[in-house]
Motif scaffolding. Structure first.
Motif, PDB file in Angstrom:
ATOM      1  N   PHE A 156      12.565 -15.751  -0.649  1.00 32.83           N
ATOM      2  CA  PHE A 156      11.085 -15.954  -0.836  1.00 32.83           C
ATOM      3  C   PHE A 156      10.359 -16.374  -2.255  1.00 32.83           C
ATOM      4  O   PHE A 156       9.304 -17.649  -1.562  1.00 32.83           O
ATOM      5  CB  PHE A 156      10.701 -14.370  -0.291  1.00 32.83           C
ATOM      6  N   VAL A 157      10.919 -16.108  -3.172  1.00 34.83           N
ATOM      7  CA  VAL A 157      10.590 -17.407  -4.176  1.00 34.83           C
ATOM      8  C   VAL A 157      10.699 -18.709  -4.220  1.00 34.83           C
ATOM      9  O   VAL A 157       9.890 -19.872  -4.622  1.00 34.83           O
ATOM     10  CB  VAL A 157      10.986 -16.985  -5.389  1.00 34.83           C
ATOM     11  N   GLY A 158      12.049 -18.781  -2.886  1.00 35.78           N
ATOM     12  CA  GLY A 158      12.448 -20.496  -3.092  1.00 35.78           C
ATOM     13  C   GLY A 158      10.599 -21.000  -1.527  1.00 35.78           C
ATOM     14  O   GLY A 158      11.086 -22.052  -2.249  1.00 35.78           O
ATOM     15  N   LEU A 159      10.850 -20.094  -1.323  1.00 36.53           N
ATOM     16  CA  LEU A 159       9.930 -20.608  -0.123  1.00 36.53           C
ATOM     17  C   LEU A 159       8.157 -20.458  -1.227  1.00 36.53           C
ATOM     18  O   LEU A 159       7.590 -20.803   0.156  1.00 36.53           O
ATOM     19  CB  LEU A 159       9.696 -19.413   1.014  1.00 36.53           C
ATOM     20  N   GLY A 160       7.926 -19.932  -2.450  1.00 40.46           N
ATOM     21  CA  GLY A 160       6.852 -20.430  -2.634  1.00 40.46           C
ATOM     22  C   GLY A 160       6.221 -19.435  -2.894  1.00 40.46           C
ATOM     23  O   GLY A 160       4.840 -18.945  -3.282  1.00 40.46           O
ATOM     24  N   TYR A 161       6.705 -18.053  -2.708  1.00 38.72           N
ATOM     25  CA  TYR A 161       5.866 -16.280  -2.654  1.00 38.72           C
ATOM     26  C   TYR A 161       6.395 -16.327  -3.867  1.00 38.72           C
ATOM     27  O   TYR A 161       6.844 -16.243  -4.406  1.00 38.72           O
ATOM     28  CB  TYR A 161       6.798 -15.489  -1.973  1.00 38.72           C
ATOM     29  N   GLU A 162       5.467 -15.270  -4.371  1.00 39.41           N
ATOM     30  CA  GLU A 162       5.134 -14.745  -5.833  1.00 39.41           C
ATOM     31  C   GLU A 162       5.004 -12.837  -5.384  1.00 39.41           C
ATOM     32  O   GLU A 162       4.540 -12.387  -4.800  1.00 39.41           O
ATOM     33  CB  GLU A 162       3.717 -14.573  -6.603  1.00 39.41           C
ATOM     34  N   VAL A 163       6.041 -12.608  -6.269  1.00 35.32           N
ATOM     35  CA  VAL A 163       5.946 -11.022  -6.110  1.00 35.32           C
ATOM     36  C   VAL A 163       5.104 -10.532  -7.195  1.00 35.32           C
ATOM     37  O   VAL A 163       5.491 -10.872  -8.356  1.00 35.32           O
ATOM     38  CB  VAL A 163       7.858 -10.900  -6.918  1.00 35.32           C
ATOM     39  N   THR A 164       4.894  -9.165  -6.651  1.00 39.49           N
ATOM     40  CA  THR A 164       3.321  -8.534  -7.545  1.00 39.49           C
ATOM     41  C   THR A 164       3.993  -6.802  -6.709  1.00 39.49           C
ATOM     42  O   THR A 164       4.488  -6.394  -5.056  1.00 39.49           O
ATOM     43  CB  THR A 164       2.335  -8.920  -6.442  1.00 39.49           C
ATOM     44  N   GLU A 165       3.575  -6.310  -7.601  1.00 38.48           N
ATOM     45  CA  GLU A 165       3.800  -4.981  -7.426  1.00 38.48           C
ATOM     46  C   GLU A 165       2.675  -4.191  -6.525  1.00 38.48           C
ATOM     47  O   GLU A 165       1.432  -5.119  -7.622  1.00 38.48           O
ATOM     48  CB  GLU A 165       4.472  -4.141  -8.222  1.00 38.48           C
ATOM     49  N   GLY A 166       2.321  -2.656  -6.417  1.00 35.04           N
ATOM     50  CA  GLY A 166       0.819  -2.328  -6.883  1.00 35.04           C
ATOM     51  C   GLY A 166       1.551  -0.805  -6.788  1.00 35.04           C
ATOM     52  O   GLY A 166       2.386  -0.072  -6.596  1.00 35.04           O
ATOM     53  N   PRO A 167      -0.321   0.254  -7.078  1.00 35.50           N
ATOM     54  CA  PRO A 167       0.536   1.394  -7.074  1.00 35.50           C
ATOM     55  C   PRO A 167       1.248   2.472  -6.226  1.00 35.50           C
ATOM     56  O   PRO A 167       0.949   2.085  -5.257  1.00 35.50           O
ATOM     57  CB  PRO A 167      -0.871   1.882  -7.414  1.00 35.50           C
ATOM     58  N   GLU A 168       1.804   3.520  -6.462  1.00 36.22           N
ATOM     59  CA  GLU A 168       2.548   3.818  -5.539  1.00 36.22           C
ATOM     60  C   GLU A 168       1.595   5.593  -5.064  1.00 36.22           C
ATOM     61  O   GLU A 168       1.805   6.025  -4.214  1.00 36.22           O
ATOM     62  CB  GLU A 168       3.464   5.049  -6.565  1.00 36.22           C
ATOM     63  N   ILE A 169       0.886   5.847  -6.605  1.00 38.05           N
ATOM     64  CA  ILE A 169      -0.190   6.497  -6.052  1.00 38.05           C
ATOM     65  C   ILE A 169      -1.712   5.877  -5.268  1.00 38.05           C
ATOM     66  O   ILE A 169      -2.148   5.188  -7.004  1.00 38.05           O
ATOM     67  CB  ILE A 169      -0.392   7.685  -7.314  1.00 38.05           C
ATOM     68  N   GLU A 170      -1.944   6.208  -4.011  1.00 37.27           N
ATOM     69  CA  GLU A 170      -3.212   5.133  -3.440  1.00 37.27           C
ATOM     70  C   GLU A 170      -3.790   6.212  -3.165  1.00 37.27           C
ATOM     71  O   GLU A 170      -3.693   7.203  -2.947  1.00 37.27           O
ATOM     72  CB  GLU A 170      -2.435   4.291  -2.767  1.00 37.27           C
ATOM     73  N   LYS A 171      -5.480   5.074  -3.401  1.00 39.20           N
ATOM     74  CA  LYS A 171      -6.747   5.575  -2.284  1.00 39.20           C
ATOM     75  C   LYS A 171      -6.618   5.910  -1.112  1.00 39.20           C
ATOM     76  O   LYS A 171      -5.880   4.442  -0.705  1.00 39.20           O
ATOM     77  CB  LYS A 171      -7.602   4.982  -2.966  1.00 39.20           C
ATOM     78  N   ASP A 172      -6.993   6.497   0.066  1.00 39.02           N
ATOM     79  CA  ASP A 172      -7.239   6.479   1.558  1.00 39.02           C
ATOM     80  C   ASP A 172      -7.322   5.613   1.540  1.00 39.02           C
ATOM     81  O   ASP A 172      -7.118   5.166   2.162  1.00 39.02           O
ATOM     82  CB  ASP A 172      -7.613   7.874   1.286  1.00 39.02           C
ATOM     83  N   TYR A 173      -8.567   4.766   1.111  1.00 41.06           N
ATOM     84  CA  TYR A 173      -9.106   3.685   1.429  1.00 41.06           C
ATOM     85  C   TYR A 173      -8.686   2.195   1.364  1.00 41.06           C
ATOM     86  O   TYR A 173      -7.757   1.804   2.318  1.00 41.06           O
ATOM     87  CB  TYR A 173     -10.691   2.824   0.687  1.00 41.06           C
ATOM     88  N   TYR A 174      -7.401   1.893   0.427  1.00 40.15           N
ATOM     89  CA  TYR A 174      -6.144   0.989   0.225  1.00 40.15           C
ATOM     90  C   TYR A 174      -5.455   1.079   1.098  1.00 40.15           C
ATOM     91  O   TYR A 174      -4.390   0.238   2.044  1.00 40.15           O
ATOM     92  CB  TYR A 174      -5.593   0.669  -0.680  1.00 40.15           C
ATOM     93  N   ASN A 175      -4.629   2.529   1.117  1.00 35.25           N
ATOM     94  CA  ASN A 175      -3.356   3.344   1.974  1.00 35.25           C
ATOM     95  C   ASN A 175      -4.273   2.503   4.078  1.00 35.25           C
ATOM     96  O   ASN A 175      -3.040   2.215   4.708  1.00 35.25           O
ATOM     97  CB  ASN A 175      -3.082   3.785   1.719  1.00 35.25           C
ATOM     98  N   PHE A 176      -5.184   3.414   4.249  1.00 27.82           N
ATOM     99  CA  PHE A 176      -5.264   3.266   6.105  1.00 27.82           C
ATOM    100  C   PHE A 176      -6.423   2.449   5.677  1.00 27.82           C
ATOM    101  O   PHE A 176      -6.651   0.994   6.890  1.00 27.82           O
ATOM    102  CB  PHE A 176      -5.597   4.849   5.789  1.00 27.82           C
ATOM    103  N   GLU A 177      -8.295   2.680   5.538  1.00 24.93           N
ATOM    104  CA  GLU A 177      -8.879   1.891   6.084  1.00 24.93           C
ATOM    105  C   GLU A 177      -8.996   1.002   5.935  1.00 24.93           C
ATOM    106  O   GLU A 177      -9.667   0.625   7.254  1.00 24.93           O
ATOM    107  CB  GLU A 177     -10.248   3.173   5.671  1.00 24.93           C
ATOM    108  N   ALA A 178      -8.706   0.701   4.774  1.00 21.44           N
ATOM    109  CA  ALA A 178      -8.649  -0.929   5.178  1.00 21.44           C
ATOM    110  C   ALA A 178      -7.797  -2.544   5.429  1.00 21.44           C
ATOM    111  O   ALA A 178      -7.710  -2.863   5.602  1.00 21.44           O
ATOM    112  CB  ALA A 178      -8.976  -1.711   3.290  1.00 21.44           C
ATOM    113  N   LEU A 179      -7.016  -1.143   6.164  1.00 20.09           N
ATOM    114  CA  LEU A 179      -5.776  -1.426   6.835  1.00 20.09           C
ATOM    115  C   LEU A 179      -6.142  -1.879   8.639  1.00 20.09           C
ATOM    116  O   LEU A 179      -5.367  -1.235   8.970  1.00 20.09           O
ATOM    117  CB  LEU A 179      -4.259  -0.962   6.566  1.00 20.09           C
TER     118      LEU A 179
END
Length: 339
Positions: free
Chosen positions: A121-144
């Motif tokens: 995927f880096v070869g396709l122009g993607y950037e590798v990123t990370e997010g927190p393992e302890i997450e707010k309900d909003y980001y894990n559910f509501e915003a999705l």
């Protein structure tokens, strides 16, 4: 008394010459020269000797003492020298011998699989990123686009810390952070650990890894999604790999699909590995739901996007033909050494 001194000197010489260790020499010294030793006992009996003979007897005692002490010192020095020499011989290093090969670790099959996916995927122009393992309900559910009464929010499936915080159940939450913090065009790959209340067995674990992909830009269509994932499958499983998409449902994508790849063991003919179907399920995907874009202040009339998620362990199990997920986490050197 003179005969007794002569006997002590003779016996001491024999004992010292047959001494086997510094400890034994010390025992001889205590037995003859110590506070309760034989020579000390004779010294104490001088009071019973005639006054005119005491100087002569005392001199004889001192001479015997000095002689025995000298013999003990020489024997001790000789033994210590022998011990040092033996130790040096034992510690000799032959620099001409080949060095010992150090025991080094091996890359984990998960690591190998992740690095390969990232390379594609880096070869396709993607950037590798990370997010927190302890997450707010909003980001894990509501915003999705997962409402409060959705089955995915059931406490039997999710590890809640409190009413607002939880251990993330999917890396999809990372795409929300990426869309909030950046503006299109967005092309990210987000690998990471996720947590679900699953029983441990050959295909399930309460802690595993997902790889999330997200693209948001103008004029992105489902054809872009299909083309990207088809190229990914060919790079990962071989140039002859084919893909097919089956309709599915995910709250955060519309339309949604699951993607299968042709079995790389039998070429799609059907075998034990693909359970006779010729196809293997590999990942879920779809077009980013307009409500998800709106939650991140991205105009769905101007921008569209696609997302996909694949289990890292799923790739490792398939690619290296591992039949039990638990092998990945048991740290058995016999298994890991194969990689």
């Amino acid at each position: 008394m003179q005969e007794r001194l002569y006997e002590i000197r003779k016996r001491a010489k024999e004992m010292i010459s047959s001494g086997e260790s510094p400890e034994r020499l010390n025992e001889i010294k205590v037995a003859i020269l110590g506070k309760k030793g034989e020579l000390t006992t004779i010294m104490k009996s001088l009071k019973d000797v005639a006054p005119e003979d005491r100087p002569k007897v005392g001199q004889m005692i001192n001479e015997v003492r000095s002689e025995i002490e000298e013999q003990l010192d020489e024997a001790n020095a000789r033994m210590m020298a022998q011990l040092r020499e033996a130790k040096l011989k034992a510690e000799v290093i032959d620099v001409t011998l080949p060095a010992k090969k150090p025991a080094v670790g091996h890359r984990h099959p998960n690591t190998i699989a992740l690095e390969e996916v990232e390379r594609i995927f880096v070869g396709l122009g993607y950037e590798v990123t990370e997010g927190p393992e302890i997450e707010k309900d909003y980001y894990n559910f509501e915003a999705l686009n997962i409402p409060a009464d959705h089955p995915a929010k059931d406490e039997q499936d999710t590890f809640y810390i409190n009413g607002e915080m939880l251990l993330r159940t999917q890396t999809s939450s990372t795409q929300i952070h990426a869309m909030e913090e950046g503006r299109p065009p967005i092309r990210i790959l987000a690998p990471g650990r996720v947590f679900r209340a699953d029983e441990v067995d050959a295909t399930h674990s309460p802690s595993f890894h997902q790889i999330e992909g997200l693209v948001v830009d103008k004029d992105i269509t489902f054809a872009d999604l299909k083309g990207t994932l088809a190229e990914f499958a060919k790079e990962l499983f071989g140039e002859e790999t084919k893909v097919k998409f089956r309709p599915h449902h995910f709250p955060f994508t519309e339309p949604s699909a699951e993607m299968d790849v042709s079995c790389f063991k039998c070429g799609g003919k059907g075998c034990r590995f693909c359970k006779g179907s010729g196809w293997i399920e590999i990942l879920g995907c779809g077009m980013v739901h307009p409500r998800v874009l709106e939650k991140c202040n991205i105009d769905p009339k101007e921008y569209t996007g696609f997302a996909f998620g694949v289990g890292l362990e799923r790739i490792a199990l398939l690619k290296y033909e591992i039949d039990d997920m638990r092998l990945l986490y048991e740290n058995d050197a016999r298994f890991l050494n194969q990689f």
